[in-house]
Design an enzyme around this catalytic site. Structure first.
Site, short mmCIF file in Angstrom:
data_model
loop_
_atom_site.label_atom_id
_atom_site.label_comp_id
_atom_site.label_asym_id
_atom_site.label_seq_id
_atom_site.Cartn_x
_atom_site.Cartn_y
_atom_site.Cartn_z
N ASP A 292 0.84 -1.02 0.12
CA ASP A 292 0.11 -0.17 0.06
C ASP A 292 1.11 1.29 -0.09
O ASP A 292 2.19 1.14 -0.08
CB ASP A 292 -1.10 -0.01 1.09
N HIS A 293 0.30 2.47 0.12
CA HIS A 293 1.06 3.67 0.11
C HIS A 293 2.13 3.64 1.01
O HIS A 293 3.17 4.33 0.91
CB HIS A 293 0.17 4.66 0.27
N CYS B 212 2.76 -3.42 4.12
CA CYS B 212 2.12 -2.12 4.42
C CYS B 212 2.71 -1.51 5.38
O CYS B 212 4.03 -1.73 5.79
CB CYS B 212 0.71 -2.60 4.74
N GLY B 213 2.09 -0.92 6.25
CA GLY B 213 2.87 0.13 7.30
C GLY B 213 3.53 -0.95 8.42
O GLY B 213 4.54 -0.81 8.70
N THR B 214 2.57 -1.86 8.87
CA THR B 214 2.86 -2.71 10.04
C THR B 214 3.41 -4.30 9.21
O THR B 214 3.76 -5.18 10.06
CB THR B 214 1.88 -2.91 10.86
N HIS C 147 8.79 -24.91 8.23
CA HIS C 147 7.67 -25.76 8.77
C HIS C 147 6.17 -25.45 8.55
O HIS C 147 5.40 -26.19 8.37
CB HIS C 147 7.72 -25.58 10.66
N ARG D 170 6.71 -34.46 8.97
CA ARG D 170 5.54 -34.24 10.02
C ARG D 170 5.02 -33.03 9.65
O ARG D 170 3.70 -32.63 10.08
CB ARG D 170 6.00 -34.17 11.40
N HIS D 171 5.71 -32.00 9.25
CA HIS D 171 5.24 -30.53 8.76
C HIS D 171 4.09 -30.64 8.01
O HIS D 171 2.92 -29.88 7.83
CB HIS D 171 6.33 -29.51 8.73
N ILE E 36 0.68 -6.11 9.34
CA ILE E 36 -0.38 -6.87 9.88
C ILE E 36 -1.66 -6.70 9.19
O ILE E 36 -2.33 -7.98 8.84
CB ILE E 36 -0.65 -6.13 11.39
N GLY E 37 -2.16 -5.71 8.62
CA GLY E 37 -3.22 -5.69 7.56
C GLY E 37 -3.01 -6.44 6.48
O GLY E 37 -4.05 -7.40 6.23
N MET E 38 -2.03 -6.56 5.80
CA MET E 38 -1.56 -7.44 4.80
C MET E 38 -1.80 -9.00 4.96
O MET E 38 -2.55 -9.77 4.36
CB MET E 38 -0.36 -7.16 4.10
C1 RB5 Z 1 -2.10 2.73 6.24
O1 RB5 Z 1 -1.99 3.87 6.89
C2 RB5 Z 1 -1.79 1.38 7.33
O2 RB5 Z 1 -3.04 1.52 8.06
C3 RB5 Z 1 -1.51 0.25 6.84
O3 RB5 Z 1 -0.16 0.49 5.88
C4 RB5 Z 1 -1.05 -0.94 7.51
O4 RB5 Z 1 -0.17 -0.57 8.56
C5 RB5 Z 1 -2.29 -1.70 8.30
O5 RB5 Z 1 -2.09 -2.66 8.58
#
Ligand code: RB5
Length: 144
Positions: free
Chosen positions: A7-8, A63-65, A96, A130-131, A67-69
């Site tokens: 993302d951006h 993405c930023g973290t 694994h 096993r995996h 996590i969202g991806m």
């Molecule tokens: C975008 O600002 C941010 O929310 C996104 O990049 C990401 O970190 C979401 O998990």
């Protein structure tokens, strides 16, 4: 061929990874975004589609973290996505979990570490044995 998308928040890191790993012989299919603000689940879906149906061996999502991806990618049947932030986990998620997509945070990792983790992810094989049974049990969860 490796599908890659961001993302951006992840454009700069994505460009760095493409440049560094292309120099080592990897080939990338860039699924965007390239500057435009966008919603990360749309990019996650595009990259995962290339992995499942487009002949790409693996996918990288930023993405930023990360996590969202990773949340978005793991909703897609056939995708096993790992949020990667250290070399041990990155190596072992391939050995694994036979993960086919890696996710990274552009706001949590430096570019050097991100390139190193991407290379580990792309060059480490699945151990099987096993995996495989455990991965099959994960796949079975998709039908419940
Ligand atoms: C975008 O600002 C941010 O929310 C996104 O990049 C990401 O970190 C979401 O998990």
């Amino acid at each position: 061929m490796i599908a890659i998308g961001c993302d951006h928040a992840g454009c700069e890191m994505k460009a760095t990874i493409i440049e560094a790993l292309s120099a080592k012989g990897f080939e990338f299919r860039d699924m965007g975004t390239n500057g435009e603000p966008c919603d990360y689940p749309i990019i996650a879906e595009a990259v995962c589609k290339e992995v499942l149906e487009g002949g790409c061996e693996k996918g990288i999502l930023i993405c930023g973290t990360g996590i969202g991806m990773s949340i978005a990618a793991n909703k897609i049947k056939g995708i096993r996505a790992a949020l990667c932030a250290d070399s041990f986990s990155t190596k072992f998620t391939r050995l694994h979990n036979d993960t086919n997509v890696m996710c990274m945070g552009a706001r949590t990792l430096g570019p050097g570490l991100a390139c190193e983790l991407a290379e580990i992810f792309l060059t480490t094989g699945f151990e099987g044995g096993r995996h495989q049974r455990r991965v099959d049990l994960i796949t079975a969860l998709e039908e419940k």
